[in-house]
Design a protein around this motif. Structure first.
Motif, PDB file in Angstrom:
ATOM      1  N   VAL A  33       0.869  -1.170   0.000  1.00 20.13           N
ATOM      2  CA  VAL A  33       0.000   0.000   0.000  1.00 20.13           C
ATOM      3  C   VAL A  33       0.906   1.219   0.000  1.00 20.13           C
ATOM      4  CG1 VAL A  33      -1.771   1.288   1.248  1.00 20.13           C
ATOM      5  CG2 VAL A  33      -1.780  -1.218   1.307  1.00 20.13           C
ATOM      6  N   ILE A  34       0.699   2.101  -0.965  1.00 19.16           N
ATOM      7  CA  ILE A  34       1.458   3.354  -1.023  1.00 19.16           C
ATOM      8  C   ILE A  34       0.577   4.442  -0.437  1.00 19.16           C
ATOM      9  CG2 ILE A  34       2.587   5.049  -2.498  1.00 19.16           C
ATOM     10  CD1 ILE A  34       2.945   2.761  -4.565  1.00 19.16           C
ATOM     11  N   LEU A  35       1.079   5.119   0.583  1.00 19.04           N
ATOM     12  CA  LEU A  35       0.366   6.227   1.196  1.00 19.04           C
ATOM     13  C   LEU A  35       1.035   7.535   0.780  1.00 19.04           C
ATOM     14  CD1 LEU A  35      -0.256   4.886   4.817  1.00 19.04           C
ATOM     15  CD2 LEU A  35      -1.812   4.857   2.851  1.00 19.04           C
ATOM     16  N   ASP A  36       0.247   8.397   0.192  1.00 19.86           N
ATOM     17  CA  ASP A  36       0.744   9.680  -0.296  1.00 19.86           C
ATOM     18  C   ASP A  36       0.150  10.800   0.547  1.00 19.86           C
ATOM     19  OD1 ASP A  36       1.805  11.716  -2.006  1.00 19.86           O
ATOM     20  OD2 ASP A  36      -0.139  11.815  -3.027  1.00 19.86           O
ATOM     21  N   ALA A  37       0.982  11.453   1.337  1.00 15.90           N
ATOM     22  CA  ALA A  37       0.550  12.619   2.112  1.00 15.90           C
ATOM     23  C   ALA A  37       0.580  13.823   1.175  1.00 15.90           C
ATOM     24  CB  ALA A  37       1.478  12.836   3.302  1.00 15.90           C
ATOM     25  N   GLY A  38      -0.585  14.253   0.753  1.00 15.23           N
ATOM     26  CA  GLY A  38      -0.681  15.321  -0.242  1.00 15.23           C
ATOM     27  C   GLY A  38       0.004  16.612   0.181  1.00 15.23           C
ATOM     28  N   HIS A  39       0.542  17.302  -0.819  1.00 16.66           N
ATOM     29  CA  HIS A  39       1.220  18.599  -0.692  1.00 16.66           C
ATOM     30  C   HIS A  39       2.542  18.453   0.070  1.00 16.66           C
ATOM     31  CE1 HIS A  39      -2.200  20.502  -2.581  1.00 16.66           C
ATOM     32  NE2 HIS A  39      -2.968  19.789  -1.796  1.00 16.66           N
ATOM     33  N   GLY A  40       3.039  19.520   0.662  1.00 14.67           N
ATOM     34  CA  GLY A  40       4.319  19.497   1.361  1.00 14.67           C
ATOM     35  C   GLY A  40       5.229  20.601   0.856  1.00 14.67           C
ATOM     36  N   GLY A  41       6.199  20.973   1.661  1.00 14.98           N
ATOM     37  CA  GLY A  41       7.120  22.043   1.287  1.00 14.98           C
ATOM     38  C   GLY A  41       6.394  23.371   1.172  1.00 14.98           C
ATOM     39  N   ALA A  42       6.734  24.147   0.151  1.00 12.62           N
ATOM     40  CA  ALA A  42       6.120  25.461  -0.056  1.00 12.62           C
ATOM     41  C   ALA A  42       4.646  25.354  -0.432  1.00 12.62           C
ATOM     42  CB  ALA A  42       6.878  26.218  -1.144  1.00 12.62           C
ATOM     43  N   ASP A  43       4.227  24.197  -0.918  1.00 14.32           N
ATOM     44  CA  ASP A  43       2.831  23.971  -1.297  1.00 14.32           C
ATOM     45  C   ASP A  43       2.088  23.366  -0.110  1.00 14.32           C
ATOM     46  OD1 ASP A  43       0.396  23.446  -2.456  1.00 14.32           O
ATOM     47  OD2 ASP A  43       1.121  21.779  -3.695  1.00 14.32           O
ATOM     48  N   GLY A  44       1.521  24.231   0.713  1.00 21.58           N
ATOM     49  CA  GLY A  44       0.827  23.767   1.906  1.00 21.58           C
ATOM     50  C   GLY A  44      -0.579  23.264   1.648  1.00 21.58           C
ATOM     51  N   GLY A  45      -1.090  23.457   0.430  1.00 17.79           N
ATOM     52  CA  GLY A  45      -2.456  23.032   0.123  1.00 17.79           C
ATOM     53  C   GLY A  45      -3.459  23.999   0.705  1.00 17.79           C
ATOM     54  N   ALA A  46      -4.665  23.503   0.949  1.00 17.64           N
ATOM     55  CA  ALA A  46      -5.731  24.329   1.520  1.00 17.64           C
ATOM     56  C   ALA A  46      -5.351  24.749   2.934  1.00 17.64           C
ATOM     57  CB  ALA A  46      -7.043  23.553   1.541  1.00 17.64           C
ATOM     58  N   VAL A  47      -5.875  25.899   3.351  1.00 18.98           N
ATOM     59  CA  VAL A  47      -5.608  26.419   4.694  1.00 18.98           C
ATOM     60  C   VAL A  47      -6.937  26.615   5.411  1.00 18.98           C
ATOM     61  CG1 VAL A  47      -4.587  28.318   6.018  1.00 18.98           C
ATOM     62  CG2 VAL A  47      -3.518  27.575   3.889  1.00 18.98           C
ATOM     63  N   SER A  48      -7.030  26.121   6.649  1.00 15.53           N
ATOM     64  CA  SER A  48      -8.264  26.235   7.426  1.00 15.53           C
ATOM     65  C   SER A  48      -8.502  27.677   7.847  1.00 15.53           C
ATOM     66  CB  SER A  48      -8.194  25.339   8.663  1.00 15.53           C
ATOM     67  OG  SER A  48      -7.324  25.901   9.620  1.00 15.53           O
ATOM     68  N   ALA A  53      -2.373  24.544   7.759  1.00 17.14           N
ATOM     69  CA  ALA A  53      -2.148  24.107   6.380  1.00 17.14           C
ATOM     70  C   ALA A  53      -2.495  22.630   6.221  1.00 17.14           C
ATOM     71  CB  ALA A  53      -0.698  24.347   5.972  1.00 17.14           C
ATOM     72  N   GLU A  54      -3.053  22.310   5.075  1.00 17.51           N
ATOM     73  CA  GLU A  54      -3.446  20.937   4.752  1.00 17.51           C
ATOM     74  C   GLU A  54      -2.278  19.961   4.804  1.00 17.51           C
ATOM     75  OE1 GLU A  54      -4.997  18.537   0.789  1.00 17.51           O
ATOM     76  OE2 GLU A  54      -5.036  20.719   0.778  1.00 17.51           O
ATOM     77  N   SER A  55      -1.102  20.389   4.348  1.00 21.19           N
ATOM     78  CA  SER A  55       0.032  19.465   4.227  1.00 21.19           C
ATOM     79  C   SER A  55       0.399  18.799   5.551  1.00 21.19           C
ATOM     80  CB  SER A  55       1.251  20.184   3.648  1.00 21.19           C
ATOM     81  OG  SER A  55       1.649  21.246   4.489  1.00 21.19           O
ATOM     82  N   GLY A  56       0.359  19.545   6.645  1.00 17.08           N
ATOM     83  CA  GLY A  56       0.682  18.986   7.952  1.00 17.08           C
ATOM     84  C   GLY A  56      -0.361  17.985   8.418  1.00 17.08           C
ATOM     85  N   LEU A  57      -1.636  18.288   8.189  1.00 17.41           N
ATOM     86  CA  LEU A  57      -2.709  17.354   8.539  1.00 17.41           C
ATOM     87  C   LEU A  57      -2.585  16.077   7.718  1.00 17.41           C
ATOM     88  CD1 LEU A  57      -5.765  19.802   8.663  1.00 17.41           C
ATOM     89  CD2 LEU A  57      -4.589  18.749  10.607  1.00 17.41           C
ATOM     90  N   ASN A  58      -2.328  16.225   6.423  1.00 16.97           N
ATOM     91  CA  ASN A  58      -2.175  15.062   5.553  1.00 16.97           C
ATOM     92  C   ASN A  58      -1.058  14.153   6.051  1.00 16.97           C
ATOM     93  OD1 ASN A  58      -4.154  16.148   3.910  1.00 16.97           O
ATOM     94  ND2 ASN A  58      -2.716  16.951   2.415  1.00 16.97           N
ATOM     95  N   LEU A  59       0.055  14.761   6.420  1.00 19.49           N
ATOM     96  CA  LEU A  59       1.202  13.983   6.894  1.00 19.49           C
ATOM     97  C   LEU A  59       0.878  13.266   8.203  1.00 19.49           C
ATOM     98  CD1 LEU A  59       4.120  13.093   6.465  1.00 19.49           C
ATOM     99  CD2 LEU A  59       4.837  15.176   7.669  1.00 19.49           C
ATOM    100  N   ALA A  60       0.233  13.954   9.141  1.00 22.52           N
ATOM    101  CA  ALA A  60      -0.112  13.338  10.428  1.00 22.52           C
ATOM    102  C   ALA A  60      -1.053  12.150  10.229  1.00 22.52           C
ATOM    103  CB  ALA A  60      -0.750  14.377  11.349  1.00 22.52           C
ATOM    104  N   ILE A  61      -2.058  12.314   9.384  1.00 24.26           N
ATOM    105  CA  ILE A  61      -3.002  11.223   9.101  1.00 24.26           C
ATOM    106  C   ILE A  61      -2.271  10.064   8.432  1.00 24.26           C
ATOM    107  CG2 ILE A  61      -4.979  10.559   7.659  1.00 24.26           C
ATOM    108  CD1 ILE A  61      -6.055  13.461   8.187  1.00 24.26           C
ATOM    109  N   THR A  62      -1.423  10.378   7.464  1.00 24.04           N
ATOM    110  CA  THR A  62      -0.701   9.349   6.714  1.00 24.04           C
ATOM    111  C   THR A  62       0.213   8.535   7.622  1.00 24.04           C
ATOM    112  OG1 THR A  62      -0.805  10.649   4.685  1.00 24.04           O
ATOM    113  CG2 THR A  62       0.918   8.977   4.805  1.00 24.04           C
ATOM    114  N   LEU A  63       0.925   9.192   8.525  1.00 27.63           N
ATOM    115  CA  LEU A  63       1.835   8.478   9.432  1.00 27.63           C
ATOM    116  C   LEU A  63       1.065   7.556  10.374  1.00 27.63           C
ATOM    117  CD1 LEU A  63       4.414  11.319  10.207  1.00 27.63           C
ATOM    118  CD2 LEU A  63       4.706   9.347   8.672  1.00 27.63           C
ATOM    119  N   ARG A  64      -0.074   8.026  10.881  1.00 30.19           N
ATOM    120  CA  ARG A  64      -0.891   7.172  11.751  1.00 30.19           C
ATOM    121  C   ARG A  64      -1.474   5.998  10.971  1.00 30.19           C
ATOM    122  NH1 ARG A  64      -2.828  12.311  14.136  1.00 30.19           N
ATOM    123  NH2 ARG A  64      -1.743  12.500  16.112  1.00 30.19           N
TER     124      ARG A  64
END
Length: 160
Positions: A33-48, A53-64
């Motif tokens: 299974v390949i898990l891709d945490a969307g965005h990252g770096g300067a591209d933070g994605g959507a912002v609440s 930033a979306e990128s940090g949430l994506n990474l946290a979910i992906t790692l869990r």
């Protein structure tokens, strides 16, 4: 087994349970299974609204999710494990970084035959009454379609 969860982790657990159940129906034990945490770096994605930033949430979910899937016996490959993007030249324009980042992700994905790809994103929509989980799949993949349909049904049930 008893899990005590904070409310903010509930969606991750719901997603992990839905994904594990769907994978059990569509993939053999030990499958990749390949898990891709969307965005990252300067591209933070959507912002609440609160500035997250979306990128940090994506990474946290992906790692869990990686921990849960590994525990369930799946071979897990991550496209990124930190906040950095996968681009070659960090000095390039944001557009060039995004193109390079996408190419690197495709290389990782193509390097693993017969793997299931799960790309985690947090979408935003301009109408507040629109909410819920979305599942997309490659239209030429019957396995992907089956997995997506199972996941969407489980998300709809779990999230009401």
């Amino acid at each position: 087994m008893v899990l005590l969860l904070r409310k903010r982790h509930l969606l991750t657990v719901v997603a992990a349970a839905a994904l594990c159940g769907a994978l059990l129906l569509t993939a053999r034990p030990g499958a990749a299974v390949i898990l891709d945490a969307g965005h990252g770096g300067a591209d933070g994605g959507a912002v609440s609204d609160s500035g997250v930033a979306e990128s940090g949430l994506n990474l946290a979910i992906t790692l869990r999710l990686a921990d849960v899937l590994t525990f369930c016996g799946y071979e897990v490959l991550l496209t990124r494990t930190g906040e950095a993007a996968l681009c070659d030249d960090p000095a390039a324009t944001l557009r060039q970084q995004k193109v390079s980042d996408t190419k690197k992700r495709v290389e990782i994905i193509n390097s693993c035959a017969d793997a299931r790809l799960i790309s985690i994103h947090q979408n935003s929509y301009h109408q507040e009454e629109v909410s819920g989980a979305q599942v997309f799949y490659y239209r030429k993949s019957e396995k992907g379609k089956r997995l997506a349909e199972i996941l969407q049904k489980r998300f709809d049930y779990a999230l009401g």
